[in-house]
Scaffold this motif. Structure first.
Motif, PDB file in Angstrom:
ATOM      1  N   HIS A  71       0.809  -1.227   0.000  1.00  0.00           N
ATOM      2  CA  HIS A  71       0.000   0.000   0.000  1.00  0.00           C
ATOM      3  C   HIS A  71       0.840   1.273   0.000  1.00  0.00           C
ATOM      4  O   HIS A  71       0.293   2.365  -0.199  1.00  0.00           O
ATOM      5  N   ASP A 238      -5.500   4.325   4.791  1.00  0.00           N
ATOM      6  CA  ASP A 238      -6.435   5.346   4.291  1.00  0.00           C
ATOM      7  C   ASP A 238      -6.849   6.295   5.412  1.00  0.00           C
ATOM      8  O   ASP A 238      -6.956   7.517   5.213  1.00  0.00           O
ATOM      9  N   ARG A 241      -3.958   8.694   6.141  1.00  0.00           N
ATOM     10  CA  ARG A 241      -3.789   9.702   5.087  1.00  0.00           C
ATOM     11  C   ARG A 241      -4.902  10.749   5.137  1.00  0.00           C
ATOM     12  O   ARG A 241      -4.686  11.914   4.778  1.00  0.00           O
TER      13      ARG A 241
END
Length: 336
Positions: A71, A238, A241
């Protein structure tokens, strides 16, 4: 979150490469450490041979590294431990320079002064050190810098379950949650802190349960499986971020070698390692890719051949390297 074919194949390639690397280093490590004929009073000499000192290998723990690193972006950072070859390789640290560092050569990442536990690659944003739990607050520092600079980068702290009993772990999780730092804490639970079992040292069955105390999500990946690790890592990254703060992921892994090379492993039940290898994470993913026809038998052979070639080339590069000049002993180390 499911991995694409490209991501699955990348993870498989990296796992095969890591395993070849660790197995090869294990062989090199014993060069010169055992006398040709075992005699009374002569035994394993940890300070002798091609690679003097301790060596901690990550065979069996590959899924934890590739499931996370699949990722990551170039500017994301990984902060490792004394057992971090798998994360270094998955993050893209050059195999030749890493191997030269392990061999103590000037062509290495730290000019041969760091050794296998102290790997540092600023270009690929990877660092490791030999102090249990020390990389956890370092990851928070990198995450704070990314947050302050608004780079969108995340930081990964990877550590074993033994480190979660250190003060640094608890202080770092508290601070990361308070400041909503973009950091993911990855605990690789291999059931042993050196020779002490988790049951004898840790008050909780699942390390991920400790996340609740710091107001962050905690996830346990029960299987030593790259796809499962990938699925757990995606939402955590995610979330980081997006500015929503840290997460704690615990993945149950298996340690095929001893705590260090030369470890007599008398604390392990007889046949334990053989039983663990029946659930090898590389073979699990290989079967998944073959059964879904995402790889053929010829593809698997080619991947394994390529991994061996890369490892052989890296070891040859390291053997041909040069040892540091003794006059450099204080250079890059102390202010003089």
């Amino acid at each position: 979150m499911s991995a694409t074919k490209e991501q699955l194949v990348w993870m498989y390639r990296q796992m095969v490469l890591i395993r070849h690397y660790e197995d090869a280093i294990a062989m090199v490590y014993f060069e010169g450490k055992l006398p040709p004929k075992i005699q009374k009073g002569l035994a394993f000499d940890i300070g002798a041979g091609t690679l003097p000192g301790e060596m901690h290998l990550s065979a069996g723990q590959e899924a934890a590294a590739v499931g996370i690193c699949a990722h990551l972006r170039q500017n994301d950072s990984v902060w490792g431990t004394h057992r971090s070859h798998h994360f270094a390789i998955a993050k893209g640290v050059p195999l030749d320079r890493m191997t030269a560092e392990i061999f103590g050569k000037v062509e290495g990442l730290c000019r041969g002064k760091g050794g296998h536990m102290h790997l540092y690659d600023p270009e690929n944003h990877f660092a490791s050190n030999g102090i249990v739990g020390a990389g956890i607050p370092h990851a928070c520092g990198a995450a704070w810098a990314a947050q302050y600079r608004q780079t969108g980068a995340v930081a990964i702290a990877e550590f074993g379950e033994g480190a979660t009993n250190q003060g640094a772990f608890h202080e770092a999780l508290n601070l990361a949650s308070l400041w909503k730092l973009p950091v993911i804490f990855v605990c690789q639970d291999n059931n042993y802190g050196i020779s002490v079992s988790k049951k004898a040292s840790t008050s909780v069955a699942n390390i991920a349960d400790r996340a609740a105390a710091y107001n962050m999500p905690g996830t346990t990946v029960e299987e030593n499986d790259a796809s499962h690790m990938f699925a757990a890592a995606g939402p955590a990254i995610d979330r980081a971020r997006a500015g929503d703060g840290p997460s704690l992921i615990e993945v149950k892994v298996d340690r095929y070698y001893g705590h260090f090379q030369g470890d007599p492993e008398t604390y392990r039940p007889k046949g334990e390692v053989k039983a663990l290898k029946a659930n090898d994470p590389i073979l699990r993913l290989e079967r998944q890719l073959l059964d879904s026809q995402q790889l053929s038998g010829d593809d698997v052979t080619a991947i394994r051949t390529d991994a061996k070639a890369q490892v052989d080339a890296a070891i040859a590069f390291a053997r041909a390297g040069n040892y540091p000049d003794p006059t450099e002993v204080a250079r890059h180390v102390f202010a003089v």
